[in-house]
Design a protein around this motif. Structure first.
Motif, PDB file in Angstrom:
ATOM      1  N   ASN A 218       0.823  -1.213   0.000  1.00 16.41           N
ATOM      2  CA  ASN A 218       0.000   0.000   0.000  1.00 16.41           C
ATOM      3  C   ASN A 218       0.857   1.262   0.000  1.00 16.41           C
ATOM      4  O   ASN A 218       0.335   2.359  -0.120  1.00 16.41           O
TER       5      ASN A 218
ATOM      6  N   ARG B 251      -1.885  -5.160   1.133  1.00 15.81           N
ATOM      7  CA  ARG B 251      -3.227  -5.641   0.810  1.00 15.81           C
ATOM      8  C   ARG B 251      -3.056  -7.080   0.340  1.00 15.81           C
ATOM      9  O   ARG B 251      -2.301  -7.356  -0.586  1.00 15.81           O
TER      10      ARG B 251
ATOM     11  N   GLU C 230      -5.053 -10.465  -1.050  1.00 14.92           N
ATOM     12  CA  GLU C 230      -6.286 -10.913  -1.695  1.00 14.92           C
ATOM     13  C   GLU C 230      -6.078 -12.354  -2.145  1.00 14.92           C
ATOM     14  O   GLU C 230      -5.099 -12.650  -2.823  1.00 14.92           O
TER      15      GLU C 230
ATOM     16  N   ARG D  11      -9.975 -10.971   1.604  1.00  9.27           N
ATOM     17  CA  ARG D  11      -9.233  -9.754   1.240  1.00  9.27           C
ATOM     18  C   ARG D  11      -9.062  -8.936   2.509  1.00  9.27           C
ATOM     19  O   ARG D  11      -9.992  -8.808   3.303  1.00  9.27           O
TER      20      ARG D  11
ATOM     21  N   ASP E 278      -6.502  -5.432   4.267  1.00  8.48           N
ATOM     22  CA  ASP E 278      -5.352  -4.546   4.374  1.00  8.48           C
ATOM     23  C   ASP E 278      -4.735  -4.822   5.734  1.00  8.48           C
ATOM     24  O   ASP E 278      -5.414  -4.701   6.766  1.00  8.48           O
TER      25      ASP E 278
END
Length: 136
Positions: A10, A41, A43, A54, A56
């Motif tokens: 990020n 992040r 996923e 998913r 952060d």
């Protein structure tokens, strides 16, 4: 069914930077990431392009060369770890997209150095039901 693990930093650029896009056999509830971004992040996508989870996730605590990602349903947890034998056999996601299996790890008590071994294997086409043969 194979899973795709997207790991994105990020930090950097307007929308972050790609760290790794890795494929593992499906069903792994835990993976390790070597040198994971501090703010990432994560996923996980199954073979049908359905998002499994998913999140952060920011590093908390001190840096470690290995980050453990654990799935609990759709929830994702992150912890910085110094691996022991209990984590042998887990996939290790590497920057750029390679995946290996952790076979050995050792480090100094003061964590000033570490040494590790991972194993790589592959199959063209990545069939969903493939896994490497185990050594005898």
């Amino acid at each position: 069914m194979n899973w795709t693990w997207n790991v994105r930093s990020n930090d950097g650029a307007m929308n972050g930077l790609e760290f790794a896009r890795c494929t593992t056999a499906g069903g792994f509830g835990r993976v390790l990431i070597h040198a994971a971004p501090a703010d990432a992040r994560i996923e996980i996508i199954d073979g049908n392009d359905t998002v499994v989870a998913r999140a952060d996730l920011r590093r908390t605590g001190e840096y470690s060369p290995m980050t453990l990602i654990e799935l609990d349903g759709a929830a994702v947890r992150r912890s910085e770890v110094w691996p022991d034998a209990g984590l042998y056999g887990l996939p290790v996601l590497l920057a750029g997209g390679e995946v290996g299996i952790l076979r050995r790890w050792r480090h100094a008590e003061d964590r000033s150095w570490w040494q590790w071994s991972i194993e790589f294997s592959n199959h063209t086409g990545r069939p969903d039901d493939w896994s490497p043969e185990q050594e005898q």
